[in-house]
Scaffold this motif. Sequence first.
Motif, PDB file in Angstrom:
ATOM      1  N   LEU A  96       0.548  -0.885  -0.315  1.00  0.00           N
ATOM      2  CA  LEU A  96       0.356   0.305   0.270  1.00  0.00           C
ATOM      3  C   LEU A  96       0.995   1.194  -0.360  1.00  0.00           C
ATOM      4  O   LEU A  96       1.682   1.251   1.178  1.00  0.00           O
ATOM      5  N   ILE A  97       0.595   1.799  -1.265  1.00  0.00           N
ATOM      6  CA  ILE A  97       1.558   2.987  -1.453  1.00  0.00           C
ATOM      7  C   ILE A  97       1.018   4.045  -1.995  1.00  0.00           C
ATOM      8  O   ILE A  97      -0.060   3.698  -2.829  1.00  0.00           O
ATOM      9  N   GLY A  98       1.348   5.400  -1.455  1.00  0.00           N
ATOM     10  CA  GLY A  98       0.491   6.296  -2.259  1.00  0.00           C
ATOM     11  C   GLY A  98       1.498   7.712  -1.642  1.00  0.00           C
ATOM     12  O   GLY A  98       2.606   7.866  -1.669  1.00  0.00           O
ATOM     13  N   CYS A  99       0.756   9.247  -2.260  1.00  0.00           N
ATOM     14  CA  CYS A  99       1.353  10.107  -1.363  1.00  0.00           C
ATOM     15  C   CYS A  99       1.003  11.700  -1.398  1.00  0.00           C
ATOM     16  O   CYS A  99      -0.777  10.953  -1.269  1.00  0.00           O
ATOM     17  N   HIS A 100       1.434  12.641  -1.152  1.00  0.00           N
ATOM     18  CA  HIS A 100      -0.211  13.230  -0.431  1.00  0.00           C
ATOM     19  C   HIS A 100      -0.615  14.664  -2.066  1.00  0.00           C
ATOM     20  O   HIS A 100       0.553  14.982  -2.869  1.00  0.00           O
ATOM     21  N   ASN A 148      -1.769   3.360  -4.877  1.00  0.00           N
ATOM     22  CA  ASN A 148      -3.337   2.736  -4.199  1.00  0.00           C
ATOM     23  C   ASN A 148      -4.208   2.870  -2.533  1.00  0.00           C
ATOM     24  O   ASN A 148      -4.851   2.410  -1.899  1.00  0.00           O
ATOM     25  N   THR A 149      -3.486   4.677  -2.431  1.00  0.00           N
ATOM     26  CA  THR A 149      -4.043   5.367  -0.961  1.00  0.00           C
ATOM     27  C   THR A 149      -3.072   6.414  -1.622  1.00  0.00           C
ATOM     28  O   THR A 149      -2.666   6.850  -2.765  1.00  0.00           O
ATOM     29  N   PHE A 150      -3.781   7.414  -0.751  1.00  0.00           N
ATOM     30  CA  PHE A 150      -2.887   8.530  -1.148  1.00  0.00           C
ATOM     31  C   PHE A 150      -3.322   9.180   0.367  1.00  0.00           C
ATOM     32  O   PHE A 150      -4.259   9.054   1.151  1.00  0.00           O
ATOM     33  N   GLN A 151      -2.875  10.572   0.462  1.00  0.00           N
ATOM     34  CA  GLN A 151      -2.900  11.784   1.972  1.00  0.00           C
ATOM     35  C   GLN A 151      -3.016  12.858   0.994  1.00  0.00           C
ATOM     36  O   GLN A 151      -3.471  13.135   0.046  1.00  0.00           O
ATOM     37  N   PHE A 152      -4.600  13.059   1.739  1.00  0.00           N
ATOM     38  CA  PHE A 152      -4.597  14.948   1.414  1.00  0.00           C
ATOM     39  C   PHE A 152      -4.692  15.835   2.512  1.00  0.00           C
ATOM     40  O   PHE A 152      -4.874  15.509   4.524  1.00  0.00           O
ATOM     41  N   PHE A 153      -4.215  17.012   2.553  1.00  0.00           N
ATOM     42  CA  PHE A 153      -4.744  18.186   3.655  1.00  0.00           C
ATOM     43  C   PHE A 153      -6.438  18.086   3.669  1.00  0.00           C
ATOM     44  O   PHE A 153      -7.256  18.420   2.648  1.00  0.00           O
ATOM     45  N   THR A 154      -7.502  18.080   4.725  1.00  0.00           N
ATOM     46  CA  THR A 154      -8.468  18.894   5.301  1.00  0.00           C
ATOM     47  C   THR A 154      -9.051  19.185   4.285  1.00  0.00           C
ATOM     48  O   THR A 154     -10.061  19.778   4.348  1.00  0.00           O
ATOM     49  N   ARG A 155      -8.025  20.779   4.506  1.00  0.00           N
ATOM     50  CA  ARG A 155      -8.507  22.182   4.395  1.00  0.00           C
ATOM     51  C   ARG A 155      -6.543  22.878   4.054  1.00  0.00           C
ATOM     52  O   ARG A 155      -5.898  22.187   3.899  1.00  0.00           O
ATOM     53  N   ASN A 156      -6.742  24.092   3.861  1.00  0.00           N
ATOM     54  CA  ASN A 156      -5.655  25.122   3.069  1.00  0.00           C
ATOM     55  C   ASN A 156      -4.667  24.657   4.547  1.00  0.00           C
ATOM     56  O   ASN A 156      -4.813  24.715   5.722  1.00  0.00           O
ATOM     57  N   PRO A 157      -3.553  23.430   4.078  1.00  0.00           N
ATOM     58  CA  PRO A 157      -2.899  23.702   5.342  1.00  0.00           C
ATOM     59  C   PRO A 157      -2.419  25.028   5.827  1.00  0.00           C
ATOM     60  O   PRO A 157      -1.748  24.785   7.173  1.00  0.00           O
TER      61      PRO A 157
END
Length: 277
Positions: free
Chosen positions: A3-7, A27-36
């Motif tokens: 399981l590897i992803g990025c921002h 097959n996964t990812f990270q994201f900010f919930t709002r402007n960091p």
Amino acid sequence: MFLIGCHLSSAKGFEAMGKDALKIGANTFQFFTRNPRGSKGKKVDPMDAKALLALMKEHQFGPILAHAPYTMNPAAAVERTREFAWETMADDLARMEYLPGNLYNFHPGNHVGQGTEAGIRLIIEMLNKILKRSQTTIVLLETMAGKGTEIGRSFEELKEILDGVILKDKMGVCLDTCHISDAGYDIINNLDGVIEEFHQIIGLDKLYAIHLNDSMNDPASRKDRHQKIGQGTLGLKTITAVINHPKLHHLPFFLETPNELSGYTEEIGLLRKAYLK
């Protein structure tokens, strides 16, 4: 399954992030919930969230990781700053229920001169007020490099927070390879020992995700500057040992390296070749 992803940027919406992940071999990812570095979160489109969930199921994604904004500091000395942290996390966790069963990561905070114990007490207070039995999201404390007055540079500090939280089953840890090296944990020469130390202090059952980053800094520098995979002081050999470690290889790995999508594509390809199936 590796399981590897990025921002990824959340500006285009949930489904678009899922499609971007597929384009780069993730097959996964990270994201900010709002402007960091801001405060307002984009309104959730329920249909967009459902489209992402369908895409994740179809392509067997691992859990995705939402990241709180850097401006959130529940350990702050200023009351209004703490209130902002409370409001932000409560709102973020409500939004995450559109994507049930996933992960939410935050930097524990900076005590800004109050002392570590006072900062930890404030973090625990926030978590005990905000976490709900009904939530499906697991909240993760991130391991920190220890620059300035950061809380969370040691496994003991994270354990103290976890021990103080009432709803312990809603909490876990995200381990950052750059951060723990910068904090003084020798994952270059003693990865097994560091993992065992984590297990003895916190427990590997509490480790839910790994931020996979090389470092621009010497170990124990407490500076926190990420580098591309294989181009920093950790090196490809150490990163490869992390993703293949028998006690870590099942976890989702998230790249936060200084890259655009094309760079992430190369790194994900490199790591997939290095992963021992």
